[in-house]
Design a protein around this motif. Structure first.
Motif, PDB file in Angstrom:
ATOM      1  N   ASP A   1       1.021   0.741 -21.460  1.00  0.00           N
ATOM      2  CA  ASP A   1       2.077   0.007 -20.768  1.00  0.00           C
ATOM      3  C   ASP A   1       3.328   0.849 -20.526  1.00  0.00           C
ATOM      4  O   ASP A   1       4.362   0.317 -20.107  1.00  0.00           O
ATOM      5  N   SER A   2       3.246   2.141 -20.784  1.00  0.00           N
ATOM      6  CA  SER A   2       4.403   3.018 -20.609  1.00  0.00           C
ATOM      7  C   SER A   2       4.456   3.673 -19.239  1.00  0.00           C
ATOM      8  O   SER A   2       5.324   4.515 -19.007  1.00  0.00           O
ATOM      9  N   GLY A   3       3.544   3.314 -18.335  1.00  0.00           N
ATOM     10  CA  GLY A   3       3.749   3.772 -16.977  1.00  0.00           C
ATOM     11  C   GLY A   3       2.549   4.350 -16.282  1.00  0.00           C
ATOM     12  O   GLY A   3       1.433   4.397 -16.812  1.00  0.00           O
ATOM     13  N   LEU A   4       2.812   4.834 -15.068  1.00  0.00           N
ATOM     14  CA  LEU A   4       1.816   5.446 -14.196  1.00  0.00           C
ATOM     15  C   LEU A   4       2.386   6.748 -13.653  1.00  0.00           C
ATOM     16  O   LEU A   4       3.557   6.811 -13.285  1.00  0.00           O
ATOM     17  N   GLY A   5       1.549   7.776 -13.570  1.00  0.00           N
ATOM     18  CA  GLY A   5       1.980   9.029 -12.965  1.00  0.00           C
ATOM     19  C   GLY A   5       2.753   9.901 -13.923  1.00  0.00           C
ATOM     20  O   GLY A   5       3.002   9.540 -15.082  1.00  0.00           O
TER      21      GLY A   5
ATOM     22  N   LEU B   1       0.830  -1.212   0.000  1.00  0.00           N
ATOM     23  CA  LEU B   1       0.000   0.000   0.000  1.00  0.00           C
ATOM     24  C   LEU B   1       0.861   1.257   0.000  1.00  0.00           C
ATOM     25  O   LEU B   1       0.613   2.220   0.729  1.00  0.00           O
ATOM     26  N   VAL B   2       1.883   1.228  -0.851  1.00  0.00           N
ATOM     27  CA  VAL B   2       2.772   2.365  -1.047  1.00  0.00           C
ATOM     28  C   VAL B   2       2.498   2.938  -2.430  1.00  0.00           C
ATOM     29  O   VAL B   2       2.456   2.200  -3.426  1.00  0.00           O
ATOM     30  N   ASP B   3       2.308   4.234  -2.512  1.00  0.00           N
ATOM     31  CA  ASP B   3       2.052   4.866  -3.807  1.00  0.00           C
ATOM     32  C   ASP B   3       3.328   4.847  -4.642  1.00  0.00           C
ATOM     33  O   ASP B   3       4.447   4.789  -4.101  1.00  0.00           O
ATOM     34  N   CYS B   4       3.165   4.917  -5.966  1.00  0.00           N
ATOM     35  CA  CYS B   4       4.335   4.870  -6.834  1.00  0.00           C
ATOM     36  C   CYS B   4       4.076   5.615  -8.136  1.00  0.00           C
ATOM     37  O   CYS B   4       2.927   5.847  -8.524  1.00  0.00           O
ATOM     38  N   SER B   5       5.153   6.012  -8.789  1.00  0.00           N
ATOM     39  CA  SER B   5       5.094   6.522 -10.158  1.00  0.00           C
ATOM     40  C   SER B   5       6.116   5.750 -10.970  1.00  0.00           C
ATOM     41  O   SER B   5       7.222   5.465 -10.502  1.00  0.00           O
ATOM     42  N   LEU B   6       5.730   5.402 -12.197  1.00  0.00           N
ATOM     43  CA  LEU B   6       6.543   4.526 -13.035  1.00  0.00           C
ATOM     44  C   LEU B   6       6.627   5.094 -14.438  1.00  0.00           C
ATOM     45  O   LEU B   6       5.607   5.263 -15.101  1.00  0.00           O
ATOM     46  N   GLU B   7       7.846   5.405 -14.896  1.00  0.00           N
ATOM     47  CA  GLU B   7       8.023   5.715 -16.320  1.00  0.00           C
ATOM     48  C   GLU B   7       8.706   4.512 -16.946  1.00  0.00           C
ATOM     49  O   GLU B   7       9.849   4.191 -16.609  1.00  0.00           O
ATOM     50  N   LEU B   8       8.002   3.890 -17.900  1.00  0.00           N
ATOM     51  CA  LEU B   8       8.421   2.579 -18.391  1.00  0.00           C
ATOM     52  C   LEU B   8       8.784   2.640 -19.875  1.00  0.00           C
ATOM     53  O   LEU B   8       9.223   3.658 -20.371  1.00  0.00           O
ATOM     54  N   GLY B   9       8.621   1.541 -20.573  1.00  0.00           N
ATOM     55  CA  GLY B   9       9.114   1.419 -21.939  1.00  0.00           C
ATOM     56  C   GLY B   9       8.290   2.186 -22.958  1.00  0.00           C
ATOM     57  O   GLY B   9       7.214   2.704 -22.669  1.00  0.00           O
ATOM     58  N   GLY B  10       8.815   2.234 -24.158  1.00  0.00           N
ATOM     59  CA  GLY B  10       8.118   2.887 -25.257  1.00  0.00           C
ATOM     60  C   GLY B  10       8.513   2.272 -26.590  1.00  0.00           C
ATOM     61  O   GLY B  10       9.570   1.651 -26.721  1.00  0.00           O
TER      62      GLY B  10
END
Length: 525
Positions: free
Chosen positions: A468-472, A256-265
């Protein structure tokens, strides 16, 4: 004990003593194992860095947590002063930082310079804006005149950052800056391939006045340190592959920890028929081959309108063929090295699979071991079938597939035909048309008439991915608010009915009539 580099293996501005000092900044036990750090230009290990353990992560988070409230209590003005001094130090020490980034990553100096400018601009932007962005706000209460509401932005606590190797300055420290300004402390796990750029930058932050315990660094394998970090911090920021991002998101959800993810492209460029071809070729090369293609927002798909395809493709292929890689610690080299043998093998495998599926290699398509062990020639593919690996998976190297399209609509359809949605680029002589097209493309950022820099450097605008490239999002107000807890404080000045028994029949009628009237009074809406 870590082995220090030989002075002869280092750029002139760096010394073995520097690395000895940076190793001391790592939270690691005295008997920690060591990990070799390899210089991509040569393929040889030039130094060893300590390997932190899960127990070291626990120590780092505990120390950061103990320092956080004291750092937050300094207030915006004092925290801003630290970031402003850091801004100047980064620019003053840029040559040493550039040498270090080139040593660790093998990137060209111009690509490293972008990181220095980005971190300086990020510091300046948030130093001048964060007090307003996180100022307490008055909001409308439940009932006009009878209640009020205010929103406060409190730091979340300890922010854990897991950073990649491709941009070891920007992606290790760029997210830490707004987190620190919001009053948080930070524990950073840099990529094991590039620990020293991060450590050198933390040293500059401390020189600028940041309390030592407010920014901790653990080094080593992400698979070993990732879970212990997520289990203990109050927020997680990750930049890297989608596969690893899914695991981090799952672990963060479990805790239950918030997160931000910048992922692939798998980012597209669309070249419209109204372009100036020479300019479009230059912009497309920048979009595709910056940092040898090892950039999350670089392009790997190039869609060219059929009206200009023949001319553009000829000039583009010729220009790419002229991109000569090099290992100089100097400006002017267009393409640097890939980071490692495993990354080179990935690029080779994608190109060979494309050949096996019938694609044409217009230029490149070969290892440049005459330059260095991990260099790969900038490559252009055509006639790439949809079932080839390079058509759908992120290559993360200097490889682009080029194909013609018959219309704007076809370009948009193909641009969106991917699981990713990080970045896109439109090259057009008509900005209004390009902006309209941009609204139909599924990507978090879109650059018009530029490869990516205008989006990356727009620090007041949010940046991140769809699908699929992330959250936040990083950058802008979104980039700092994510590191806060929003606290709403509401105050009653008296209710128009008894809060225990509720309203009488008359009070209920009056309240209902008041609510209907309220809808028609503009300043009360």
């Amino acid at each position: 004990m870590p082995e220090l580099p030989d002075a002869g293996s280092l750029p002139a501005r760096l010394t073995p003593r520097d690395f000895d000092h940076w190793n001391d900044l790592v939270t690691a036990s005295d008997d920690a194992a060591d990990r070799e750090v390899v210089a991509p230009y040569t393929g040889d290990a030039f130094c060893t860095a300590p390997e932190s353990t899960p127990d070291d992560v626990a120590t780092a988070v505990a120390d950061a947590d103990a320092a956080q409230s004291r750092w937050a209590d300094r207030g915006f003005d004092a925290r801003t002063d630290v970031l402003e001094r850091f801004h100047d130090l980064v620019l003053d020490r840029r040559e040493e930082l550039l040498d270090l980034m080139q040593l660790e990553t093998g990137k060209a100096r111009g690509d490293a310079y972008e990181e220095v400018m980005d971190v300086a601009m990020t510091s300046r932007y948030y130093a001048t804006r964060v007090a307003d962005q996180l100022a307490s706000e008055r909001r409308r209460g439940a009932l006009p005149l009878l209640s009020t509401a205010r929103v406060h932005y409190d730091p979340v606590g300890v922010v854990g950052i897991i950073a990649p190797w491709n941009y070891p300055l920007t992606l290790a420290v760029g997210d830490a800056l707004p987190a620190l300004l919001a009053g948080n402390s930070v524990v950073l796990k840099p990529a094991e391939e590039t620990p020293y750029t991060a450590l050198a930058t933390v040293e500059l932050l401390r020189e600028a006045g940041l309390p030592h315990d407010a920014f901790q660094v653990v080094t080593g394998d992400g698979a070993t340190l990732g879970d212990p970090l997520i289990e203990r911090v109050d927020y997680v920021s990750f930049t890297g592959s989608t596969a690893v991002g899914r695991k981090i998101a799952a672990k963060a959800g479990e805790e239950l920890v918030d997160c931000s993810l910048e992922l692939g492209g798998k980012n597209p460029v669309y070249v419209r028929p109204d372009v100036d071809v020479d300019t479009a070729v230059d912009r497309a090369i920048g979009a595709c081959y910056t940092n040898a293609g090892q950039l999350c927002i670089s392009a790997e798909r190039l869609y060219v309108h059929e009206d200009v395809y023949d001319e553009f493709s000829r000039r583009f292929v010729d220009a790419v063929a002229d991109l000569e890689p090099g290992t100089e610690y100097a400006y002017g080299v267009p393409v640097g090295s890939l980071i490692s043998e495993s990354q080179l093998e990935r690029v080779e495998a994608h190109v060979e699979d494309a050949r096996d599926h019938g694609a044409t290699v217009e230029t490149g398509g070969r290892v440049r071991d005459d330059v260095g062990p991990y260099f790969y020639a900038p490559t252009v593919l055509t006639d790439l079938p949809r079932d080839a690996t390079a058509a759908c998976e992120e290559t993360f190297g200097p490889v682009v597939n080029m194909e013609p399209v018959a219309s704007d609509a076809e370009a948009v359809r193909k641009a969106n035909d991917t699981d990713y949605g990080l970045h896109a680029c439109i090259l057009s002589g008509d900005v209004d048309v390009a902006r309209a097209i941009a609204r139909d493309i599924d990507a978090g950022t879109i650059s018009i008439n530029d490869g990516y820099v205008t989006s990356w450097a727009a620090h007041d605008a949010p940046m991140g991915g769809m699908k699929d490239s992330g959250l936040g999002r990083r950058h802008g107000e979104d980039g700092v608010v994510r590191f806060t807890e929003k606290k709403a404080v509401s105050t009653s000045r008296g209710l128009p009915f008894d809060p225990v028994t509720g309203p009488t029949d008359l009070e209920a009628k009056v309240l209902a009539a008041g609510l209907k009237l309220w809808r028609h009074v503009p300043f009360l809406r």
